[in-house]
Motif scaffolding. Structure first.
Motif: not given
Length: 295
Positions: A271-272, A250-251, A226-228, A254-259
């Motif tokens: 948070x955290x 992820x929340x 799975x992707x997650x 929304x995508x790995x590219x933005x991270x």
């Protein structure tokens, strides 16, 4: 004068009595699996009979007395049935084969969970399968005889598919000899395994024998489909990042590219995720893989 002679009376058995005795004897000896021909043992004398008449004794009888012969039957000795060639081959392949050259090696006392035996027909130090073998080497011995392992690998040829070089790290300063051993193992198509104790080396031998007929899937790393699952596996490889942090990233992004494109300040706002953890995530995506030679 009247002489009284005590004459001994003899009874000659009839054919019916002989047959009855034979049947009774066969019933008594049926459990011993021994067959006795009663007619032969009774009717045919075992020794030649002396027909010469003997002189009468004082009691009026002849000197020859009836002889009773007792046949001693030896009880059968239980014997163990020899192993068939198939069972012998099976028992042979279920054991680790140790070369005669390893006689006296303290490693053998650490092999406790599998059976092993000496063999003078194998080339490697240990044979743990039809296509698997082990060459054993210690760092101290390599320092004394640096050419030894190269000669053993050359003598091994291409006889085995799984070829393991098991090295016992019995010295603290092993950086230089280990570099040489690594090069020899690479050129000889050997898989290098390092053990820091004899017990650990023994566990390697036992494991290779126990997993002889196992499929490679049982030791292969299980990758999530799975992707997650793949996202967790990737981001948690960064130091101090856990699965909760992965869900937070992820929340928010929304995508790995933005991270991957986020700055340290944007990552720290989640948070955290503090500043130190944000810097580690940022460096994981932006630091070069190969450092310049001048650094």
């Amino acid at each position: 004068m009247v002489l009284s002679l005590n004459m001994r009376r003899f009874h000659i058995p009839t054919a019916e009595e002989l047959e009855k005795r034979r049947v009774e004897a066969e019933q008594l000896l049926s459990n011993t699996n021994i067959q006795i021909d009663m007619s032969t043992s009774i009717l045919k004398p075992q020794h030649p009979v002396d027909n010469t008449p003997s002189e009468p004794t004082s009691n009026g009888t002849n000197g020859a007395q009836p002889t009773t012969t007792t046949a001693t039957v030896a009880s059968p000795t239980p014997t163990r049935a020899p192993l068939t060639p198939t069972k012998q081959a099976r028992a042979y392949t279920q054991m680790v084969q140790a070369n005669e050259l390893q006689r006296g090696n303290p490693l053998l006392s650490s092999i406790r969970n599998v059976r092993w035996t000496y063999s003078n027909t194998i080339i490697p130090d240990f044979e743990v399968g039809r296509s698997s073998c082990i060459l054993y080497l210690s760092i101290k011995y390599h320092r004394l005889h640096p050419e030894y392992i190269s000669q053993r690998i050359e003598a091994l040829g291409r006889s085995y598919t799984t070829r393991v070089l098991l090295v016992y790290m019995d010295t603290d300063d092993s950086k230089v000899p280990l570099r040489e051993i690594n090069r020899v193992a690479l050129l000889g198509d050997m898989t290098l395994l390092l053990a820091w104790s004899l017990d650990e080396a023994g566990r390697y031998v036992e494991t290779l024998k126990a997993y002889e007929h196992k499929q490679p899937d049982i030791i292969r790393e299980r990758v999530e489909d799975t992707y997650v699952g793949r996202l967790n596996s990737f981001l948690t490889s960064i130091r101090s990042v856990n699965k909760t942090d992965v869900l937070t990233l992820a929340s928010n992004f929304k995508s790995m590219d933005k991270v991957a494109c986020a700055t340290v300040e944007e990552l720290a706002m989640c948070p955290g995720i503090g500043e130190l953890k944000a810097q580690r995530i940022y460096k994981a995506f932006n630091d070069p893989f190969v450092l310049p030679l001048n650094e």
